[in-house]
Design a protein around this motif. Sequence first.
Motif, PDB file in Angstrom:
ATOM      1  N   PHE A 134       0.306  32.067  29.141  1.00 10.75           N
ATOM      2  CA  PHE A 134       1.150  30.922  30.078  1.00 10.75           C
ATOM      3  C   PHE A 134       2.144  30.286  28.695  1.00 10.75           C
ATOM      4  CE2 PHE A 134       2.227  26.870  31.526  1.00 10.75           C
ATOM      5  CZ  PHE A 134       2.971  27.110  32.795  1.00 10.75           C
ATOM      6  N   LEU A 136      -2.624  26.979  37.750  1.00  6.20           N
ATOM      7  CA  LEU A 136      -1.622  26.404  36.942  1.00  6.20           C
ATOM      8  C   LEU A 136      -1.153  25.089  37.128  1.00  6.20           C
ATOM      9  CD1 LEU A 136       0.524  29.681  36.778  1.00  6.20           C
ATOM     10  CD2 LEU A 136      -1.449  29.066  35.481  1.00  6.20           C
ATOM     11  N   VAL A 143      -2.960  23.810  32.772  1.00  9.98           N
ATOM     12  CA  VAL A 143      -2.711  24.859  31.602  1.00  9.98           C
ATOM     13  C   VAL A 143      -1.771  24.280  30.678  1.00  9.98           C
ATOM     14  CG1 VAL A 143      -3.364  26.859  32.801  1.00  9.98           C
ATOM     15  CG2 VAL A 143      -0.882  26.134  32.955  1.00  9.98           C
ATOM     16  N   VAL A 201      -4.223  33.238  30.658  1.00  3.80           N
ATOM     17  CA  VAL A 201      -4.754  32.748  32.095  1.00  3.80           C
ATOM     18  C   VAL A 201      -5.020  34.617  32.396  1.00  3.80           C
ATOM     19  CG1 VAL A 201      -3.237  31.002  32.341  1.00  3.80           C
ATOM     20  CG2 VAL A 201      -2.246  33.217  32.866  1.00  3.80           C
ATOM     21  N   THR A 243      -0.855  29.536  41.351  1.00  2.00           N
ATOM     22  CA  THR A 243      -1.890  30.182  40.771  1.00  2.00           C
ATOM     23  C   THR A 243      -1.197  31.345  39.769  1.00  2.00           C
ATOM     24  OG1 THR A 243      -2.231  31.630  42.458  1.00  2.00           O
ATOM     25  CG2 THR A 243      -3.803  29.828  41.945  1.00  2.00           C
ATOM     26  N   ALA A 244      -1.918  31.583  38.724  1.00  6.58           N
ATOM     27  CA  ALA A 244      -1.176  32.864  37.884  1.00  6.58           C
ATOM     28  C   ALA A 244      -1.370  34.099  38.918  1.00  6.58           C
ATOM     29  CB  ALA A 244      -2.062  33.182  36.678  1.00  6.58           C
TER      30      ALA A 244
END
Length: 150
Positions: free
Chosen positions: A83, A139, A127, A133, A76-77
């Motif tokens: 991104f 992601l 993504v 994001v 995950t971000a």
Amino acid sequence: MRIDDIEKLVDLVAQADVSEVIVENGDRRVTVRRFEVARALPAAQTAGPAGAAGAMEGPPSAAEEAGASVACYVITAPMVGVFHRTDPAIGAGSRVRPGQVVGAIESMRLMNDVRAEEGGVVIEAFVEDGMPVEYGHRLFSVEPDPLLQG
């Protein structure tokens, strides 16, 4: 988390009436998600032109045949930003090692690397390059592979 612990989680999800279990231990997170397997219909029964809409590409895999759940974790971000993909780009089927850079998030004109927590095979990329994001945005989904842990 050990492999036998993950296997127990997979069994739990397979037997229980749940679709997902997330376990966090320190800076590690394991997500076990049950995927329903869609079966391909014969071409005459599918909707759309030439009977192609909704048909699966190729025969189902052994895991799909057995209706098995796949234990995955999601990268995950870690922050809000834009991104950016690596070169070469990481996508479905890519193999990643623990700590490998899988992308970067540009925030306040600074590039911040996003790294894989564990080694494995990327199942899905959520993504695209240049996509904004938020914190916690999914992601990549990665299936852990013990051979890629070191």
